[in-house]
Design an enzyme around this catalytic site. Structure first.
Site, PDB file in Angstrom:
ATOM      1  CB  CYS A 166      -0.954  -0.014   1.191  1.00  0.00           C
ATOM      2  SG  CYS A 166      -2.015  -1.473   1.213  1.00  0.00           S
ATOM      3  CG  HIS A 306      -1.553   4.677   5.411  1.00  0.00           C
ATOM      4  ND1 HIS A 306      -1.532   4.552   4.034  1.00  0.00           N
ATOM      5  CD2 HIS A 306      -1.697   3.419   5.894  1.00  0.00           C
ATOM      6  CE1 HIS A 306      -1.651   3.268   3.701  1.00  0.00           C
ATOM      7  NE2 HIS A 306      -1.764   2.565   4.815  1.00  0.00           N
ATOM      8  CD  GLU A 317      -1.112   7.973   9.477  1.00  0.00           C
ATOM      9  OE1 GLU A 317      -0.655   8.734   8.605  1.00  0.00           O
ATOM     10  OE2 GLU A 317      -2.106   7.241   9.302  1.00  0.00           O
ATOM     11  CE  LYS A 338      -5.362   4.468   2.554  1.00  0.00           C
ATOM     12  NZ  LYS A 338      -4.381   5.565   2.724  1.00  0.00           N
ATOM     13  CG  HIS A 343      -6.333   1.041   1.613  1.00  0.00           C
ATOM     14  ND1 HIS A 343      -5.396   1.486   0.708  1.00  0.00           N
ATOM     15  CD2 HIS A 343      -5.618   0.539   2.666  1.00  0.00           C
ATOM     16  CE1 HIS A 343      -4.187   1.259   1.182  1.00  0.00           C
ATOM     17  NE2 HIS A 343      -4.296   0.693   2.371  1.00  0.00           N
ATOM     18  CG  PHE A 402      -0.021  -5.938   4.282  1.00  0.00           C
ATOM     19  CD1 PHE A 402      -0.542  -5.186   5.308  1.00  0.00           C
ATOM     20  CD2 PHE A 402      -0.876  -6.822   3.621  1.00  0.00           C
ATOM     21  CE1 PHE A 402      -1.870  -5.294   5.692  1.00  0.00           C
ATOM     22  CE2 PHE A 402      -2.205  -6.939   3.992  1.00  0.00           C
ATOM     23  CZ  PHE A 402      -2.709  -6.179   5.020  1.00  0.00           C
TER      24      PHE A 402
END
Length: 416
Positions: A166, A306, A317, A338, A343, A402
């Site tokens: 991502c 994010h 975060e 998002k 996403h 990831f």
């Protein structure tokens, strides 16, 4: 190669998102706090735990690709070709006026041609290997998005791809920034593309329990930083940016969205899917981006988070922002696109970078919608539910993936 570092600006943007099939349409709806999420229509998802997604609506690939070629390109490549056409048109760049070996392409994807893989695997199981498409392999490989853009425009400069889950789209832009900065190309078109709303992908993320199951009201499902967040909503789309040597852009009188000034990366070295619980990787990549840009924490006016709407990501975060910015963290607006677009996986970082540039250009911070119940562990200013006008001169955009990959891009408002 010149040893002098070049200044790098963004002169064109092409975008296709769940909010619209152009940058302007997507941006206007984002500012208005509209959601692009809804029920999955691409396949029968009735047996899935998560039955919602951010699908693209109204995109006609035949406007950009002839029907014969369409059969030989996976949707993620089609999105890249269309976005490249829009980005170059938006930039006003006359590609015939510049040597083609001075223009390069760097487009990534987190997963690539999964729809093509699923379809050909079904054909193999049902009818044997002879029924596999001879175009199967080149349709599925991730670098084909960059290669098809290169072929489309005859671009002979750096031609590459990046795959960092991502964080892919942000990594692609950051790598392209460095290529132009060090003088290896005058122009790069860069970003991310993704189209994997398929049974295998939705099923795979579902069994990981990564997706929201708020199926009754899809537009409320993505709720970053809200106490009741329960997972992300999978989406598709693409954004490509034209990055250009400032001197070259000025010489041709190009319009400029903003300047790319910093690129930071880090690794969590923690877990294959979970972020570092202390947010150390996110802290490091933000710190590294500011160092690269020669900026201090006092310079940052906005953080495009994010902000996935997963319990762990939003918490870590937030921790990372507070660790880096200290007390000033509470003064900096932080919002998550998002909440409205879901996403976009490998395309997320590129789409959010484009929106960050629009925030700088227009002085508007998009909201984090669906923020209803504050979480004591997420206690920053998330620009809840309504856009906000603000004088933004420097903004950063975070992307994490990831495997513990982290990227931060730093942008500065363009002012002559």
């Amino acid at each position: 190669m010149s040893t002098e570092l070049k200044r790098v600006v963004v002169t064109g943007i092409g975008m296709i998102s769940p909010l619209g099939v152009t940058l302007s349409e997507s941006w206007e709806r984002l500012k208005a706090g509209e959601s692009g999420l809804g029920p999955i229509t691409k396949f029968d998802a009735s047996q899935m735990p998560s039955r919602i997604a951010g699908e693209i609506k109204g995109f006609d690939p035949t406007k950009y690709i002839d029907k014969k070629e369409l059969k030989r390109t996976d949707p993620f490549v089609q999105l890249a070709i269309a976005s490249s056409e829009m980005a170059f048109e938006d930039s006003g760049l006359d590609l015939d006026s510049i040597p083609k070996d001075e223009v390069g392409v760097l487009v990534g994807s987190g997963i690539g041609g999964l729809e093509t893989i699923e379809r050909n695997h079904t054909m193999l199981m049902q009818k044997g290997y002879r029924r596999i498409s001879p175009f199967f392999i080149p349709m599925a490989v991730i670098n084909m998005a960059a290669s098809m853009v290169s072929i489309r425009f005859g671009l002979q400069g750096p031609n590459s791809s990046v795959v960092t889950a991502c964080a892919t789209g942000a990594n692609a832009i950051g790598d392209a920034f460095k290529i132009v900065q060090r003088g290896d190309a005058k122009v790069m078109i860069a970003g991310g593309t993704e189209s994997v709303i398929t049974p295998l992908a939705v099923g795979g993320f579902s069994v990981m329990r990564a997706l929201s199951t708020f199926n009754e009201d899809p537009q409320k499902a993505s709720r970053p930083f809200d106490k009741n967040r329960d997972g992300f909503v999978m989406s598709e789309g693409c954004a490509l940016l034209v990055l250009e040597d400032l001197e070259h852009a000025r010489a041709r009188g190009a319009k400029i969205y903003g300047e790319v000034v910093g690129y930071g990366m880090s690794g969590d070295a923690c877990h294959i899917t979970m972020p570092d619980p202390e947010g150390n990787g996110a802290f490091l990549c933000m710190r590294n981006a500011l160092r690269d840009a020669g900026l201090s924490i006092e310079d940052v006016d906005y953080i495009n988070a994010h902000g996935t709407s997963t319990p762990l990501n939003d918490k870590t975060e937030t921790l990372a922002i507070k660790r880096l910015f200290g007390d000033r963290a509470y003064e900096i607006p932080v919002s998550s696109n998002k909440s409205m677009i879901g996403h976009l996986l490998g395309a997320a970082g590129a789409v959010e970078a484009a929106f960050t540039l629009m925030s700088l250009k227009e002085g508007v911070i998009p909201p984090t919608i669906n923020y209803e119940t504050p979480d004591p562990e997420c206690d920053l200013d998330y620009v809840p539910n309504e856009a906000r006008e603000a004088p933004i001169k420097v903004a950063i955009s975070n992307s994490f993936g990831f495997g513990g990959v982290n990227v931060t891009l730093a942008f500065r408002k363009w002012e002559e």
